[in-house]
Design a protein around this motif. Structure first.
Motif, PDB file in Angstrom:
ATOM      1  N   PHE A  74      -0.439 -11.067  -2.783  1.00 21.82           N
ATOM      2  CA  PHE A  74       0.672 -10.379  -2.123  1.00 21.82           C
ATOM      3  C   PHE A  74       1.340 -11.298  -1.101  1.00 21.82           C
ATOM      4  CE2 PHE A  74      -1.994  -6.265  -2.559  1.00 21.82           C
ATOM      5  CZ  PHE A  74      -1.672  -6.183  -3.898  1.00 21.82           C
ATOM      6  N   GLU A  75       0.524 -11.985  -0.318  1.00 22.81           N
ATOM      7  CA  GLU A  75       1.061 -12.877   0.708  1.00 22.81           C
ATOM      8  C   GLU A  75       1.844 -14.037   0.103  1.00 22.81           C
ATOM      9  OE1 GLU A  75      -1.830 -12.612   4.520  1.00 22.81           O
ATOM     10  OE2 GLU A  75      -2.600 -13.760   2.829  1.00 22.81           O
ATOM     11  N   ASP A  76       1.355 -14.571  -1.002  1.00 23.13           N
ATOM     12  CA  ASP A  76       2.017 -15.705  -1.652  1.00 23.13           C
ATOM     13  C   ASP A  76       3.346 -15.313  -2.288  1.00 23.13           C
ATOM     14  OD1 ASP A  76      -0.071 -17.328  -0.918  1.00 23.13           O
ATOM     15  OD2 ASP A  76      -1.043 -17.306  -2.890  1.00 23.13           O
ATOM     16  N   PHE A  77       3.469 -14.076  -2.740  1.00 21.01           N
ATOM     17  CA  PHE A  77       4.654 -13.653  -3.481  1.00 21.01           C
ATOM     18  C   PHE A  77       5.400 -12.505  -2.795  1.00 21.01           C
ATOM     19  CE2 PHE A  77       1.935 -15.773  -6.525  1.00 21.01           C
ATOM     20  CZ  PHE A  77       2.833 -16.606  -7.174  1.00 21.01           C
ATOM     21  N   ILE A  78       5.368 -12.472  -1.478  1.00 20.88           N
ATOM     22  CA  ILE A  78       6.004 -11.372  -0.739  1.00 20.88           C
ATOM     23  C   ILE A  78       7.523 -11.380  -0.903  1.00 20.88           C
ATOM     24  CG2 ILE A  78       6.059 -12.658   1.443  1.00 20.88           C
ATOM     25  CD1 ILE A  78       5.481  -8.876   1.001  1.00 20.88           C
ATOM     26  N   GLY A  79       8.114 -12.548  -0.961  1.00 18.96           N
ATOM     27  CA  GLY A  79       9.560 -12.642  -1.188  1.00 18.96           C
ATOM     28  C   GLY A  79      10.368 -11.874  -0.173  1.00 18.96           C
ATOM     29  N   ASP A  80      11.273 -11.029  -0.670  1.00 24.65           N
ATOM     30  CA  ASP A  80      12.197 -10.297   0.199  1.00 24.65           C
ATOM     31  C   ASP A  80      11.723  -8.874   0.476  1.00 24.65           C
ATOM     32  OD1 ASP A  80      12.514  -9.330  -2.324  1.00 24.65           O
ATOM     33  OD2 ASP A  80      14.702  -9.332  -2.299  1.00 24.65           O
ATOM     34  N   ALA A  81      10.435  -8.677   0.509  1.00 21.31           N
ATOM     35  CA  ALA A  81       9.899  -7.335   0.756  1.00 21.31           C
ATOM     36  C   ALA A  81      10.332  -6.819   2.132  1.00 21.31           C
ATOM     37  CB  ALA A  81       8.376  -7.354   0.669  1.00 21.31           C
ATOM     38  N   ASP A  82      10.511  -5.519   2.228  1.00 15.68           N
ATOM     39  CA  ASP A  82      10.925  -4.937   3.507  1.00 15.68           C
ATOM     40  C   ASP A  82       9.753  -4.870   4.485  1.00 15.68           C
ATOM     41  OD1 ASP A  82       9.390  -2.640   2.959  1.00 15.68           O
ATOM     42  OD2 ASP A  82      11.076  -1.653   1.989  1.00 15.68           O
ATOM     43  N   ILE A  83      10.042  -4.443   5.685  1.00 13.79           N
ATOM     44  CA  ILE A  83       9.055  -4.446   6.774  1.00 13.79           C
ATOM     45  C   ILE A  83       7.878  -3.515   6.474  1.00 13.79           C
ATOM     46  CG2 ILE A  83      10.225  -2.667   8.149  1.00 13.79           C
ATOM     47  CD1 ILE A  83       8.524  -5.883   9.501  1.00 13.79           C
ATOM     48  N   LEU A  84       8.115  -2.424   5.755  1.00 22.22           N
ATOM     49  CA  LEU A  84       7.017  -1.512   5.423  1.00 22.22           C
ATOM     50  C   LEU A  84       5.999  -2.197   4.515  1.00 22.22           C
ATOM     51  CD1 LEU A  84       8.780   1.922   4.815  1.00 22.22           C
ATOM     52  CD2 LEU A  84       7.194   1.326   6.656  1.00 22.22           C
ATOM     53  N   VAL A  85       6.483  -2.916   3.519  1.00 20.40           N
ATOM     54  CA  VAL A  85       5.583  -3.611   2.603  1.00 20.40           C
ATOM     55  C   VAL A  85       4.822  -4.699   3.353  1.00 20.40           C
ATOM     56  CG1 VAL A  85       5.475  -5.092   0.564  1.00 20.40           C
ATOM     57  CG2 VAL A  85       6.973  -3.085   0.571  1.00 20.40           C
ATOM     58  N   LYS A  86       5.518  -5.455   4.180  1.00 16.92           N
ATOM     59  CA  LYS A  86       4.861  -6.512   4.953  1.00 16.92           C
ATOM     60  C   LYS A  86       3.810  -5.941   5.885  1.00 16.92           C
ATOM     61  CE  LYS A  86       8.707  -9.724   4.685  1.00 16.92           C
ATOM     62  NZ  LYS A  86       9.786 -10.426   5.365  1.00 16.92           N
ATOM     63  N   SER A  87       4.095  -4.797   6.481  1.00 10.83           N
ATOM     64  CA  SER A  87       3.125  -4.185   7.396  1.00 10.83           C
ATOM     65  C   SER A  87       1.885  -3.694   6.635  1.00 10.83           C
ATOM     66  CB  SER A  87       3.754  -3.049   8.195  1.00 10.83           C
ATOM     67  OG  SER A  87       4.062  -1.957   7.361  1.00 10.83           O
ATOM     68  N   LYS A  88       2.064  -3.236   5.407  1.00 11.38           N
ATOM     69  CA  LYS A  88       0.921  -2.785   4.609  1.00 11.38           C
ATOM     70  C   LYS A  88       0.028  -3.964   4.231  1.00 11.38           C
ATOM     71  CE  LYS A  88       2.413   1.333   4.841  1.00 11.38           C
ATOM     72  NZ  LYS A  88       1.991   2.117   5.988  1.00 11.38           N
ATOM     73  N   ILE A  89       0.647  -5.098   3.894  1.00  7.36           N
ATOM     74  CA  ILE A  89      -0.148  -6.286   3.582  1.00  7.36           C
ATOM     75  C   ILE A  89      -0.932  -6.716   4.814  1.00  7.36           C
ATOM     76  CG2 ILE A  89      -0.047  -8.742   2.981  1.00  7.36           C
ATOM     77  CD1 ILE A  89       2.341  -8.067   1.200  1.00  7.36           C
ATOM     78  N   HIS A  90      -0.280  -6.699   5.968  1.00  6.89           N
ATOM     79  CA  HIS A  90      -0.959  -7.065   7.213  1.00  6.89           C
ATOM     80  C   HIS A  90      -2.110  -6.102   7.491  1.00  6.89           C
ATOM     81  CE1 HIS A  90      -1.503  -8.703  11.202  1.00  6.89           C
ATOM     82  NE2 HIS A  90      -1.485  -7.478  11.681  1.00  6.89           N
ATOM     83  N   PHE A  91      -1.860  -4.812   7.293  1.00  7.71           N
ATOM     84  CA  PHE A  91      -2.905  -3.802   7.507  1.00  7.71           C
ATOM     85  C   PHE A  91      -4.110  -4.061   6.612  1.00  7.71           C
ATOM     86  CE2 PHE A  91      -4.790   0.090   5.776  1.00  7.71           C
ATOM     87  CZ  PHE A  91      -5.406   0.578   6.914  1.00  7.71           C
ATOM     88  N   LEU A  92      -3.860  -4.305   5.318  1.00  2.77           N
ATOM     89  CA  LEU A  92      -4.969  -4.532   4.394  1.00  2.77           C
ATOM     90  C   LEU A  92      -5.744  -5.803   4.737  1.00  2.77           C
ATOM     91  CD1 LEU A  92      -3.498  -3.551   0.922  1.00  2.77           C
ATOM     92  CD2 LEU A  92      -5.273  -2.377   2.210  1.00  2.77           C
ATOM     93  N   LYS A  93      -5.031  -6.839   5.124  1.00  2.00           N
ATOM     94  CA  LYS A  93      -5.697  -8.093   5.484  1.00  2.00           C
ATOM     95  C   LYS A  93      -6.588  -7.888   6.704  1.00  2.00           C
ATOM     96  CE  LYS A  93      -4.804 -12.939   6.286  1.00  2.00           C
ATOM     97  NZ  LYS A  93      -3.799 -13.985   6.433  1.00  2.00           N
ATOM     98  N   GLU A  94      -6.070  -7.205   7.709  1.00  4.98           N
ATOM     99  CA  GLU A  94      -6.856  -6.915   8.909  1.00  4.98           C
ATOM    100  C   GLU A  94      -8.039  -6.007   8.592  1.00  4.98           C
ATOM    101  OE1 GLU A  94      -6.448  -8.087  12.184  1.00  4.98           O
ATOM    102  OE2 GLU A  94      -5.211  -9.510  11.067  1.00  4.98           O
TER     103      GLU A  94
END
Length: 77
Positions: free
Chosen positions: A40-60
């Protein structure tokens, strides 16, 4: 011997539906693990802030709960 705990998507404190929808073509195989999060982090591209926050949440979440090996999805996509 290391024990692993597995959790379901519905047990997370933050829903990850936006993340799943953004990567709808990705083959989740009914679970998410640390390798998926790296993808997900490698291919995030132009994802919106909600998607980015979910990736951050899962990583944490995976970093804090080192005994959790994977998160099972409630529904097969």
């Amino acid at each position: 011997m290391k024990r692993y705990t597995m959790v379901y998507q519905s047990q997370l404190t933050s829903p990850i539906n936006e993340l799943l929808a953004h990567f709808s073509r990705y083959n989740f195989q009914n679970k998410i693990d640390i390798h998926d999060i790296k993808y997900f982090e490698d291919f995030i591209g132009d994802a919106d802030i909600l998607v980015k926050s979910k990736i951050h949440f899962l990583k944490e979440f995976m970093s804090l709960h080192k005994d959790i090996e994977m998160i099972y999805l409630d529904l097969i996509l």
